[in-house]
Design a protein around this motif. Sequence first.
Motif, PDB file in Angstrom:
ATOM      1  N   UNK A  11      17.999  85.966  63.877  1.00 20.85           N
ATOM      2  CA  UNK A  11      17.574  84.971  64.869  1.00 20.85           C
ATOM      3  C   UNK A  11      17.035  85.623  66.139  1.00 20.85           C
ATOM      4  N   UNK A  12      17.670  86.697  66.596  1.00 28.98           N
ATOM      5  CA  UNK A  12      17.163  87.376  67.790  1.00 28.98           C
ATOM      6  C   UNK A  12      15.845  88.095  67.476  1.00 28.98           C
ATOM      7  N   UNK A  13      15.746  88.685  66.290  1.00 34.11           N
ATOM      8  CA  UNK A  13      14.496  89.324  65.869  1.00 34.11           C
ATOM      9  C   UNK A  13      13.387  88.285  65.763  1.00 34.11           C
ATOM     10  N   UNK A  14      13.726  87.125  65.261  1.00 30.29           N
ATOM     11  CA  UNK A  14      12.764  86.026  65.124  1.00 30.29           C
ATOM     12  C   UNK A  14      12.213  85.611  66.484  1.00 30.29           C
ATOM     13  N   UNK A  15      13.103  85.497  67.472  1.00 29.08           N
ATOM     14  CA  UNK A  15      12.659  85.124  68.819  1.00 29.08           C
ATOM     15  C   UNK A  15      11.816  86.232  69.423  1.00 29.08           C
ATOM     16  N   UNK A  16      12.262  87.473  69.278  1.00 27.56           N
ATOM     17  CA  UNK A  16      11.532  88.616  69.835  1.00 27.56           C
ATOM     18  C   UNK A  16      10.106  88.670  69.282  1.00 27.56           C
ATOM     19  N   UNK A  17       9.962  88.603  67.974  1.00 27.58           N
ATOM     20  CA  UNK A  17       8.634  88.689  67.356  1.00 27.58           C
ATOM     21  C   UNK A  17       7.780  87.467  67.674  1.00 27.58           C
ATOM     22  N   UNK A  18       8.390  86.304  67.782  1.00 24.87           N
ATOM     23  CA  UNK A  18       7.644  85.086  68.097  1.00 24.87           C
ATOM     24  C   UNK A  18       7.060  85.163  69.503  1.00 24.87           C
ATOM     25  N   UNK A  19       7.856  85.629  70.455  1.00 25.00           N
ATOM     26  CA  UNK A  19       7.373  85.782  71.825  1.00 25.00           C
ATOM     27  C   UNK A  19       6.238  86.807  71.869  1.00 25.00           C
ATOM     28  N   UNK A  63      11.352  87.361  55.654  1.00 20.03           N
ATOM     29  CA  UNK A  63      11.495  85.981  55.205  1.00 20.03           C
ATOM     30  C   UNK A  63      11.727  85.002  56.325  1.00 20.03           C
ATOM     31  N   UNK A  64      11.184  85.286  57.504  1.00 17.12           N
ATOM     32  CA  UNK A  64      11.414  84.453  58.683  1.00 17.12           C
ATOM     33  C   UNK A  64      10.116  83.779  59.124  1.00 17.12           C
ATOM     34  N   UNK A  65      10.258  82.613  59.731  1.00 15.62           N
ATOM     35  CA  UNK A  65       9.126  81.888  60.314  1.00 15.62           C
ATOM     36  C   UNK A  65       9.184  82.009  61.840  1.00 15.62           C
ATOM     37  N   UNK A  66       8.023  82.002  62.503  1.00 12.39           N
ATOM     38  CA  UNK A  66       8.036  82.024  63.976  1.00 12.39           C
ATOM     39  C   UNK A  66       8.729  80.790  64.541  1.00 12.39           C
ATOM     40  N   UNK A  67       9.255  80.929  65.746  1.00 11.88           N
ATOM     41  CA  UNK A  67       9.858  79.804  66.458  1.00 11.88           C
ATOM     42  C   UNK A  67       8.995  79.492  67.675  1.00 11.88           C
ATOM     43  N   UNK A  68       9.045  78.251  68.166  1.00 10.66           N
ATOM     44  CA  UNK A  68       8.311  77.945  69.398  1.00 10.66           C
ATOM     45  C   UNK A  68       8.786  78.835  70.543  1.00 10.66           C
ATOM     46  N   UNK A  69       7.846  79.272  71.365  1.00  6.73           N
ATOM     47  CA  UNK A  69       8.185  80.163  72.477  1.00  6.73           C
ATOM     48  C   UNK A  69       8.674  79.332  73.653  1.00  6.73           C
ATOM     49  N   UNK A  70       9.896  79.552  74.120  1.00  9.03           N
ATOM     50  CA  UNK A  70      10.394  78.809  75.283  1.00  9.03           C
ATOM     51  C   UNK A  70       9.491  79.050  76.494  1.00  9.03           C
ATOM     52  N   UNK A  71       9.230  78.021  77.245  1.00  9.73           N
ATOM     53  CA  UNK A  71       8.283  78.110  78.355  1.00  9.73           C
ATOM     54  C   UNK A  71       8.644  79.211  79.340  1.00  9.73           C
ATOM     55  N   UNK A  72       9.939  79.361  79.618  1.00 10.92           N
ATOM     56  CA  UNK A  72      10.351  80.324  80.640  1.00 10.92           C
ATOM     57  C   UNK A  72      10.233  81.771  80.154  1.00 10.92           C
ATOM     58  N   UNK A  73       9.945  81.970  78.857  1.00 10.63           N
ATOM     59  CA  UNK A  73       9.762  83.316  78.326  1.00 10.63           C
ATOM     60  C   UNK A  73       8.303  83.634  78.038  1.00 10.63           C
ATOM     61  N   UNK A  74       7.403  82.725  78.371  1.00 10.19           N
ATOM     62  CA  UNK A  74       5.979  82.876  78.042  1.00 10.19           C
ATOM     63  C   UNK A  74       5.270  83.640  79.158  1.00 10.19           C
ATOM     64  N   UNK A  75       5.279  84.956  79.050  1.00 11.36           N
ATOM     65  CA  UNK A  75       4.749  85.856  80.083  1.00 11.36           C
ATOM     66  C   UNK A  75       3.287  85.571  80.413  1.00 11.36           C
ATOM     67  N   UNK A  76       2.439  85.480  79.397  1.00 14.17           N
ATOM     68  CA  UNK A  76       1.010  85.281  79.646  1.00 14.17           C
ATOM     69  C   UNK A  76       0.723  83.925  80.271  1.00 14.17           C
ATOM     70  N   UNK A  77       1.416  82.889  79.819  1.00 12.66           N
ATOM     71  CA  UNK A  77       1.221  81.559  80.382  1.00 12.66           C
ATOM     72  C   UNK A  77       1.670  81.518  81.839  1.00 12.66           C
ATOM     73  N   UNK A  78       2.778  82.158  82.147  1.00  8.01           N
ATOM     74  CA  UNK A  78       3.284  82.157  83.526  1.00  8.01           C
ATOM     75  C   UNK A  78       2.358  82.936  84.451  1.00  8.01           C
ATOM     76  N   UNK A  79       1.788  84.033  83.971  1.00  9.40           N
ATOM     77  CA  UNK A  79       0.809  84.755  84.786  1.00  9.40           C
ATOM     78  C   UNK A  79      -0.387  83.868  85.113  1.00  9.40           C
TER      79      UNK A  79
END
Length: 262
Positions: free
Chosen positions: A16-24, A76-92
């Motif tokens: 789950x943590x790897x999934x979040x890391x790669x998705x971000x 065997x993992x699917x991407x997860x939606x990126x939480x807004x507060x972790x979206x570096x490019x969007x926040x920039x």
Amino acid sequence: MLSAKSLFQEILDNDESFRLFCSIAASGEAQGGWENGRIAALVPPAERDLAPRIARHGADEDKHGRIFRALLRKRGLEPVPVPEETDYTMLLERHGIGLAHEKLKGDTPLSEEDIVVYLAHSRVTEQRASEQMELLCRYFADHPDVGRAVKMISHDEDSHLAYCHEELLRLAAAGHGRTIQRALRVCALAEIRIHRDVSLAVMARMGRILGWPRAKSALLAAGIRAVYAYERFAGWHRMVSLTMPDRRDALGGPAAPAPEFV
């Protein structure tokens, strides 16, 4: 003992943590690919020779996004939606760093000053990317799952940084020096703040996924804030200096394929 290596290892070992890391990571790279692609399409006539390099930059970023998605598929993992507060490019972009997406979605050619802003933004963010990938390579270059990926991406990020140095120095020699330094300073000071906030948000989510004790989470948050304090005081200067790179014309050819990942 809490170390960067043990922290990353813990994240890599848990699905789950790897999934979040790669998705971000995949989301940020894809966004960078789109931005560079649009900038390449809108380059002003005076800078048309730069368009292939910008397009190459975008192609590299797209490739990196595919690599991170391939790493997920391999487990065997699917991407997860990126939480807004972790979206570096969007926040920039939301804080006015780089070129506004509304401008990039249009058909009006960019100005030379827009190109300066783009390159200054890239020089700062590629510094961060190069350093982060260098850290991952230091610890995981021989990792059976991610080693090849981090080495390939690290090489590309170093090329992107070299390209930004070379092009900004060229533009400074053409009379844009004051604009470049002003843009670099504004971008660097905003980037270190956003990087702090994103890092805190990512670590908080990782802590919940991995069940970290409160003391461990507090120690990591304190470390992130300490890094920000150093960067705010003096560390940001490394993001605004310009030196001619050893790797010249780093983006002068087509993007290298990564068939083993895609």
